[in-house]
Design an enzyme around this catalytic site. Structure first.
Site, PDB file in Angstrom:
ATOM      1  N   ARG A 101     132.982  33.752  30.801  1.00 39.16           N
ATOM      2  CA  ARG A 101     132.240  34.935  31.247  1.00 39.16           C
ATOM      3  C   ARG A 101     133.071  36.200  31.081  1.00 39.16           C
ATOM      4  NH1 ARG A 101     129.388  34.567  37.059  1.00 39.16           N
ATOM      5  NH2 ARG A 101     131.328  35.448  37.874  1.00 39.16           N
ATOM      6  N   LYS A 141     144.654  34.380  33.234  1.00 38.72           N
ATOM      7  CA  LYS A 141     145.413  33.717  34.289  1.00 38.72           C
ATOM      8  C   LYS A 141     144.434  32.810  35.051  1.00 38.72           C
ATOM      9  CE  LYS A 141     148.006  32.577  37.811  1.00 38.72           C
ATOM     10  NZ  LYS A 141     146.992  31.664  38.423  1.00 38.72           N
ATOM     11  N   PRO A 142     144.440  31.495  34.741  1.00 39.32           N
ATOM     12  CA  PRO A 142     143.567  30.576  35.481  1.00 39.32           C
ATOM     13  C   PRO A 142     144.179  30.210  36.821  1.00 39.32           C
ATOM     14  CG  PRO A 142     144.828  29.349  33.864  1.00 39.32           C
ATOM     15  CD  PRO A 142     145.222  30.805  33.700  1.00 39.32           C
ATOM     16  N   SER A 157     138.752  36.254  46.004  1.00 37.58           N
ATOM     17  CA  SER A 157     138.500  36.726  47.364  1.00 37.58           C
ATOM     18  C   SER A 157     138.538  38.245  47.429  1.00 37.58           C
ATOM     19  CB  SER A 157     139.539  36.149  48.316  1.00 37.58           C
ATOM     20  OG  SER A 157     140.806  36.748  48.108  1.00 37.58           O
ATOM     21  N   GLU A 206     134.621  40.644  40.943  1.00 40.95           N
ATOM     22  CA  GLU A 206     133.568  39.790  41.515  1.00 40.95           C
ATOM     23  C   GLU A 206     134.211  39.078  42.686  1.00 40.95           C
ATOM     24  OE1 GLU A 206     131.868  36.794  42.786  1.00 40.95           O
ATOM     25  OE2 GLU A 206     132.122  35.832  40.826  1.00 40.95           O
ATOM     26  N   SER A 257     121.981  32.379  38.353  1.00 37.79           N
ATOM     27  CA  SER A 257     122.970  32.807  37.362  1.00 37.79           C
ATOM     28  C   SER A 257     122.458  32.561  35.949  1.00 37.79           C
ATOM     29  CB  SER A 257     124.280  32.051  37.585  1.00 37.79           C
ATOM     30  OG  SER A 257     124.801  32.319  38.874  1.00 37.79           O
TER      31      SER A 257
END
Length: 492
Positions: free
Chosen positions: A174, A189-190, A244, A265, A456
């Site tokens: 996304r 950065k996962p 968050s 988000e 979504s």
């Protein structure tokens, strides 16, 4: 519909053996000595280990590569970028078995839902492959002079994309999909809890033809150092974050130093309104995925059920019955419809919220406790008679708990729905079109689902208002987040 294969221990072992396990920079996996555990939440034990990259040195190396590749990638013809994204979409489907199983193992969602995420996540690549050749711009005469107004767009520049653990594939696509379509390079950065899916995505993008340096992936447990290091570098031009609200506030403060473009988000506290005109079976059909999809660990998950008194008894009874029918277990097991929570901290938070509600007078209709088994399992739960001052009304649950609050007045329901600092997702259930329209138009949220439990869609703008975030992902708006607009004045 995708046929779900039977998973064997041998199949899991073979997958783990072939997964990449280190950061991806300059078109290659860096290698190194694995030392960071990736835990299976269904067992609480380590699945495998990945290399825990030095956040500063590897992060800067990835940014160096992205900066070096930026000019050439921006100059690449839109059709070429589109073809690469389309090929990546196709490869996601060709490798769906590996992607889905990896997500289930490292995150815990049922395997059927993981296949659903492959479809959803891949669709961002296809959607933005089509948007890549439709970059906006316009030409028109100036209204009061023999001149013209020309507007053009160009890519923002190198992007830091920070993704959460709950949707390991789709949160990456996304962000990466529109960035690449616009001509931006990306450092991903996962989440340290679920890095394996992102590393598989890196291999897919490389195999699809993304040039070295255009996309990098830094796997590290030191998120704070990585973000602060890259955001202090004036070569970075955008940050896209999903996570968050607390972390989002910190990143926004850091972004102000170089006036970085941001997409945020953040947290949610979605109300689910069952209006007097609601058809109860329709309400229940929507409520189950709205609450229990992804083990309840979704920012869009229904968090507060406000039910009109005229339909409350039937709805609450039906919700409890359907919730009791859910099968909690490891996501790889056939028949599982609810997986574990991500870790002990997540499980303890759900326990605290339920205990608080019960102490204040709520009744447990079903569930209400952690399951006595290995892993991080909480029983799917429905709470009735939940008081307004319970923490579940104010805090994001992020677990399989449905608190039901009965109300006598639609105005009261709307006021309660808006009585939060969050405004991401909301659900409205009813059959009276006028009633639905009046209520949906007054809900303070970026997204409203009517008589549906999932909204979504890569073709729709995803995002929130108030402290749920800034900007939109998906649709045409999602591409615009990665573009700068230039106005050129021309003589005629």
């Amino acid at each position: 519909m995708t046929e779900i294969p039977r998973i064997t221990e041998e199949g899991v072992a073979a997958l783990l053996d072939r997964l990449p396990r280190s950061s991806f920079v300059e078109g290659a996996f860096l290698g190194g000595t694995p030392g960071l555990d990736v835990v299976d939440p269904a067992t609480g034990r380590a699945l495998t280990q990945v290399v825990d990259a030095d956040a500063q040195s590897v992060g800067l190396r990835a940014l160096d590569a992205a900066v070096a590749a930026q000019e050439a990638w921006a100059a690449t013809l839109p059709r070429e970028r589109a073809d690469i994204l389309r090929r990546a979409f196709e490869l996601c489907h060709e490798r769906a078995d590996d992607l889905a199983l990896t997500m289930t193992l490292e995150m815990g969602k049922p395997l059927a839902e993981a296949y659903g995420e492959v479809t959803y996540g891949a669709e961002f690549l296809r959607w933005f492959s089509e948007e890549a050749v439709r970059l906006p711009g316009r030409f028109r005469p100036a209204p009061a002079a023999p001149q013209a107004i020309l507007t053009t767009t160009r890519p923002v520049g190198p992007v830091l994309a920070i993704t959460p653990w709950n949707f390991p594939l789709s949160m990456g696509t996304r962000k990466i999909g529109p960035a690449l379509a616009a001509g931006c390079t990306v450092v991903l950065k996962p989440a340290a809890k679920t890095p394996l899916t992102s590393l598989l995505l890196m291999q897919i993008l490389a195999d699809a033809g993304v040039p070295a340096g255009v996309v990098g992936c830094v796997v590290t447990s030191d998120s704070r150092t990585l973000s602060s290091t890259l955001m202090a570098d004036d070569r970075l031009r955008k940050v896209s974050f999903t996570g968050s609200t607390g972390v989002g506030r910190t990143l926004l403060a850091q972004a102000s130093e170089h006036v970085l473009r941001t997409s945020m988000e953040l947290g949610g506290n979605a109300p689910f309104l069952v209006l007097p005109s609601a058809d109860v079976p329709t309400a229940l059909d929507a409520a189950m995925p709205a609450k229990f999809r992804n083990n309840g660990e979704a920012c869009t998950a229904a968090n507060r059920f406000y039910v009109h008194a005229s339909v409350a008894e039937e709805f609450t009874r039906g919700l409890a019955e359907r919730t009791q029918a859910l099968v909690a277990g490891p996501g790889i097991e056939e028949g599982t419809t609810l997986g574990p929570l991500i870790d002990e901290a997540g499980l303890a938070k759900v326990e605290e919220l339920v205990a608080d509600a019960v102490e204040r007078g709520a009744r447990v209709l079903t569930g209400g406790k952690r399951l006595d088994r290995e892993g991080f399992f909480y029983a799917p739960t429905v709470l009735a008679d939940v008081p307004r001052d319970a923490r579940v009304n104010r805090e994001e649950i992020f677990g399989p708990v449905a608190p039901v609050i009965v109300m006598d007045d639609v105005e009261e329901m709307v006021a309660a729905a808006n009585d939060t600092e969050f405004g991401l997702m909301s659900y409205v259930i009813g059959e009276d079109l006028g009633e639905i329209t009046r209520v949906a138009g007054r809900i303070e949220a970026g997204m409203v689902a009517v008589n549906l439990g999932v909204a979504s869609d890569p073709a729709a703008p995803f995002g929130g208002v108030k402290e749920s975030g800034l900007g939109r992902e998906g649709s045409h708006e999602g591409l615009a987040e990665y573009l700068e607009t230039t106005y050129v004045r021309l003589p005629l």
